[in-house]
Design a protein around this motif. Structure first.
Motif, PDB file in Angstrom:
ATOM      1  N   UNK A  34     -54.389 -24.142 -15.909  1.00 21.02           N
ATOM      2  CA  UNK A  34     -55.429 -25.177 -15.994  1.00 21.02           C
ATOM      3  C   UNK A  34     -55.603 -25.899 -14.660  1.00 21.02           C
ATOM      4  N   UNK A  35     -56.117 -25.170 -13.679  1.00 16.05           N
ATOM      5  CA  UNK A  35     -56.450 -25.698 -12.355  1.00 16.05           C
ATOM      6  C   UNK A  35     -55.238 -26.211 -11.567  1.00 16.05           C
ATOM      7  N   UNK A  36     -54.032 -25.933 -12.026  1.00 15.66           N
ATOM      8  CA  UNK A  36     -52.835 -26.325 -11.300  1.00 15.66           C
ATOM      9  C   UNK A  36     -52.158 -25.132 -10.623  1.00 15.66           C
ATOM     10  N   UNK A  37     -52.720 -23.947 -10.800  1.00 14.33           N
ATOM     11  CA  UNK A  37     -52.135 -22.760 -10.230  1.00 14.33           C
ATOM     12  C   UNK A  37     -52.009 -21.668 -11.269  1.00 14.33           C
ATOM     13  N   UNK A  38     -51.301 -20.634 -10.921  1.00 16.37           N
ATOM     14  CA  UNK A  38     -51.070 -19.517 -11.830  1.00 16.37           C
ATOM     15  C   UNK A  38     -49.605 -19.116 -11.807  1.00 16.37           C
ATOM     16  N   UNK A  39     -49.176 -18.506 -12.883  1.00 17.83           N
ATOM     17  CA  UNK A  39     -47.836 -17.942 -12.991  1.00 17.83           C
ATOM     18  C   UNK A  39     -47.986 -16.464 -13.333  1.00 17.83           C
ATOM     19  N   UNK A  40     -47.347 -15.613 -12.554  1.00 15.30           N
ATOM     20  CA  UNK A  40     -47.415 -14.173 -12.781  1.00 15.30           C
ATOM     21  C   UNK A  40     -46.075 -13.672 -13.311  1.00 15.30           C
ATOM     22  N   UNK A  41     -46.114 -13.014 -14.453  1.00 11.27           N
ATOM     23  CA  UNK A  41     -44.919 -12.422 -15.044  1.00 11.27           C
ATOM     24  C   UNK A  41     -45.192 -10.949 -15.296  1.00 11.27           C
ATOM     25  N   UNK A  42     -44.156 -10.132 -15.238  1.00 12.74           N
ATOM     26  CA  UNK A  42     -44.381  -8.713 -15.457  1.00 12.74           C
ATOM     27  C   UNK A  42     -43.100  -7.917 -15.386  1.00 12.74           C
ATOM     28  N   UNK A  43     -43.250  -6.621 -15.526  1.00  9.05           N
ATOM     29  CA  UNK A  43     -42.128  -5.691 -15.452  1.00  9.05           C
ATOM     30  C   UNK A  43     -42.647  -4.362 -14.924  1.00  9.05           C
ATOM     31  N   UNK A  44     -41.757  -3.606 -14.290  1.00 11.53           N
ATOM     32  CA  UNK A  44     -42.148  -2.309 -13.762  1.00 11.53           C
ATOM     33  C   UNK A  44     -41.005  -1.309 -13.911  1.00 11.53           C
ATOM     34  N   UNK A  45     -41.370  -0.043 -13.925  1.00 14.71           N
ATOM     35  CA  UNK A  45     -40.404   1.045 -14.063  1.00 14.71           C
ATOM     36  C   UNK A  45     -40.819   2.172 -13.128  1.00 14.71           C
ATOM     37  N   UNK A  46     -39.831   2.789 -12.474  1.00 15.52           N
ATOM     38  CA  UNK A  46     -40.119   3.919 -11.606  1.00 15.52           C
ATOM     39  C   UNK A  46     -38.924   4.866 -11.579  1.00 15.52           C
ATOM     40  N   UNK A  47     -39.220   6.148 -11.618  1.00 12.84           N
ATOM     41  CA  UNK A  47     -38.202   7.188 -11.547  1.00 12.84           C
ATOM     42  C   UNK A  47     -38.692   8.242 -10.561  1.00 12.84           C
ATOM     43  N   UNK A  48     -37.854   8.595  -9.580  1.00  8.13           N
ATOM     44  CA  UNK A  48     -38.261   9.540  -8.538  1.00  8.13           C
ATOM     45  C   UNK A  48     -37.193  10.607  -8.359  1.00  8.13           C
ATOM     46  N   UNK A  49     -37.122  11.561  -9.250  1.00  7.76           N
ATOM     47  CA  UNK A  49     -36.200  12.679  -9.020  1.00  7.76           C
ATOM     48  C   UNK A  49     -36.782  13.634  -7.991  1.00  7.76           C
ATOM     49  N   UNK A  50     -35.951  14.132  -7.095  1.00  6.15           N
ATOM     50  CA  UNK A  50     -36.400  15.080  -6.074  1.00  6.15           C
ATOM     51  C   UNK A  50     -35.294  16.079  -5.787  1.00  6.15           C
ATOM     52  N   UNK A  51     -35.683  17.218  -5.247  1.00  5.36           N
ATOM     53  CA  UNK A  51     -34.725  18.270  -4.920  1.00  5.36           C
ATOM     54  C   UNK A  51     -35.136  18.895  -3.588  1.00  5.36           C
ATOM     55  N   UNK A  52     -34.208  18.958  -2.661  1.00 12.64           N
ATOM     56  CA  UNK A  52     -34.430  19.585  -1.365  1.00 12.64           C
ATOM     57  C   UNK A  52     -33.471  20.754  -1.227  1.00 12.64           C
ATOM     58  N   UNK A  53     -33.995  21.907  -0.845  1.00  9.97           N
ATOM     59  CA  UNK A  53     -33.159  23.088  -0.732  1.00  9.97           C
ATOM     60  C   UNK A  53     -33.675  23.966   0.406  1.00  9.97           C
ATOM     61  N   UNK A  54     -32.788  24.774   0.928  1.00 10.06           N
ATOM     62  CA  UNK A  54     -33.138  25.686   2.002  1.00 10.06           C
ATOM     63  C   UNK A  54     -33.109  27.118   1.513  1.00 10.06           C
ATOM     64  N   UNK A  55     -33.917  27.939   2.137  1.00  8.56           N
ATOM     65  CA  UNK A  55     -33.967  29.354   1.781  1.00  8.56           C
ATOM     66  C   UNK A  55     -32.835  30.093   2.494  1.00  8.56           C
ATOM     67  N   UNK A  56     -32.049  30.910   1.774  1.00  5.98           N
ATOM     68  CA  UNK A  56     -30.966  31.650   2.435  1.00  5.98           C
ATOM     69  C   UNK A  56     -31.506  32.556   3.527  1.00  5.98           C
ATOM     70  N   UNK A  57     -30.807  32.590   4.657  1.00  6.45           N
ATOM     71  CA  UNK A  57     -31.232  33.387   5.793  1.00  6.45           C
ATOM     72  C   UNK A  57     -30.386  34.660   5.878  1.00  6.45           C
ATOM     73  N   UNK A  58     -31.057  35.759   6.145  1.00  5.95           N
ATOM     74  CA  UNK A  58     -30.373  37.032   6.323  1.00  5.95           C
ATOM     75  C   UNK A  58     -30.222  37.288   7.813  1.00  5.95           C
TER      76      UNK A  58
END
Length: 389
Positions: free
Chosen positions: A363-387
């Motif tokens: 009410x004209x005195x400002x704002x209040x922000x509330x919230x929640x977040x979720x994140x998942x970042x699975x990753x895989x790094x691999x090399x190719x076998x060299x002959x």
């Protein structure tokens, strides 16, 4: 026995200065005028001077600074890298990398020390060398506004960073004022003589008062650029027969293709938006890395919802991102080390995220922000076998 002479210049200068100060103070002390009655002194009244000016959002990086589309458009001819455009803000620099993957630096802090949000997606470089930086996933022509927060940032855009936060937003969906179908479009192109760089971008939209459909596409390609003169005494680039001229900066070529489709639905105060982004970088060479990015493909789905309620605003978002990344020695680098043919490295990463945010009006005195977040970042790094032979 002769003694060395000592200069008397410093003492003389000090005496002259002391005499001058004495004369000034003596003149004020013996001034014969009596100013005890100020009513007899005539006074001059100066007119009021009003200075008006608009504040510049990009004048300095105090707490935050913003670049709009006009600011960004002025530098698109010079670079295809979104991070480089941010250097228009004092306090922002870039760590040079590939042609479209420079890393922004805020007061000496970069890479994972910064949080970068592109259309609300908290994107993370899946490459161990940060070759596919988050800002490389959006072309400069698609950026509508960029806000940079240095150091201490608002909780709503902070977290997982100590250097600051960069928020990049593309254009909001457009609708017609009534049921009439409206269309709009934009086409741009560029050419740079140094490196034979060229590219183009296109944007088109068709919409009525409830539904909006838009498409954006951009392409950029460049060969190695040239220095200001010969800075090498040799022309052998990789030891494999590839030669570069003495003024050519090796491993600076790149190619990028980006496309996106956006669908938005509006009903009253409710806005639902879905975006599919696809990007492929067939080649991006790095002069300051031992390896190059020889293929990178991004697929991203981003869903966003906004509405105005009696108590404030509600925002929700969910996104999914998949990246296939490949590194090896490019054509300007030595490929054979003994009998080892290159060093191929592959990275597959998947990012899943969601967030919910409520902005409560006090009410004209400002704002209040509330919230929640979720994140998942699975990753895989691999090399190719060299002959080995």
């Amino acid at each position: 026995m002769l003694q060395p002479l000592k200069s008397t210049t410093p003492a003389l200068k000090l005496s002259v200065l002391a005499m001058a100060l004495f004369q000034i103070s003596n003149a004020y002390a013996h001034n014969g005028e009596d100013h005890s009655n100020t009513d007899d002194i005539p006074m001059a009244y100066l007119p009021t001077i009003t200075v008006m000016a608009t504040a510049s959002d990009t004048s300095n990086l105090g707490t935050s600074a913003t670049l709009n589309k006009n600011d960004i458009g002025n530098k698109q001819v010079a670079t295809s890298d979104t991070a480089t455009i941010l250097t228009k803000i004092p306090g922002i620099n870039v760590q040079s990398a590939g042609g479209i993957s420079n890393l922004p630096v805020i007061r000496g802090l970069a890479d994972n020390r910064l949080r970068i949000l592109v259309d609300g997606v908290d994107s993370i470089a899946s490459c161990p060398n940060s070759m596919n930086s988050p800002l490389s996933y959006i072309s400069p022509s698609a950026v509508e506004e960029t806000t940079v927060y240095a150091g201490v940032t608002p909780v709503s855009v902070g977290g997982n960073s100590i250097g600051g936060t960069i928020v990049v937003e593309s254009a909001e969906p457009t609708f017609s004022e009534d049921s009439t179908v409206v269309t709009s479009g934009e086409v741009g192109t560029f050419y740079r003589s140094n490196g034979n760089g060229y590219g183009a971008n296109i944007e088109t939209t068709i919409a009525n008062d409830t539904l909006s459909l838009s498409y954006k596409g951009s392409y950029a390609k460049s060969d190695n650029y040239d220095g200001g003169g010969d800075f090498k005494s040799y022309t052998d680039a990789s030891g494999d027969g590839k030669e570069l001229s003495k003024d050519e900066v090796g491993s600076t070529a790149f190619e990028s293709q980006t496309q996106s489709v956006d669908v938005a639905y509006q009903n009253g105060d409710h806005l639902l938006q879905g975006t599919y982004l696809w990007q492929r970088v067939p080649e991006e060479l790095y002069p300051n890395q031992r390896m190059d990015m020889l293929d990178n493909q991004l697929d991203r789905i981003n869903l966003r919802y906004k509405t105005d309620l009696s108590w404030g605003q509600l925002e929700a978002q969910a996104y999914h991102e998949d990246v296939d990344h490949y590194m090896n020695f490019g054509e300007d680098k030595q490929f054979l080390y003994g009998t080892a043919p290159g060093m191929p490295m592959y990275t597959d990463s998947e990012t899943i995220g969601a967030n919910l945010k409520g902005i409560i009006d006090l009410t004209n005195q400002g704002t209040v922000t509330v919230g929640a977040e979720y994140q998942d970042t699975p990753s895989m790094t691999y090399g190719q076998p060299l002959v080995l032979a």
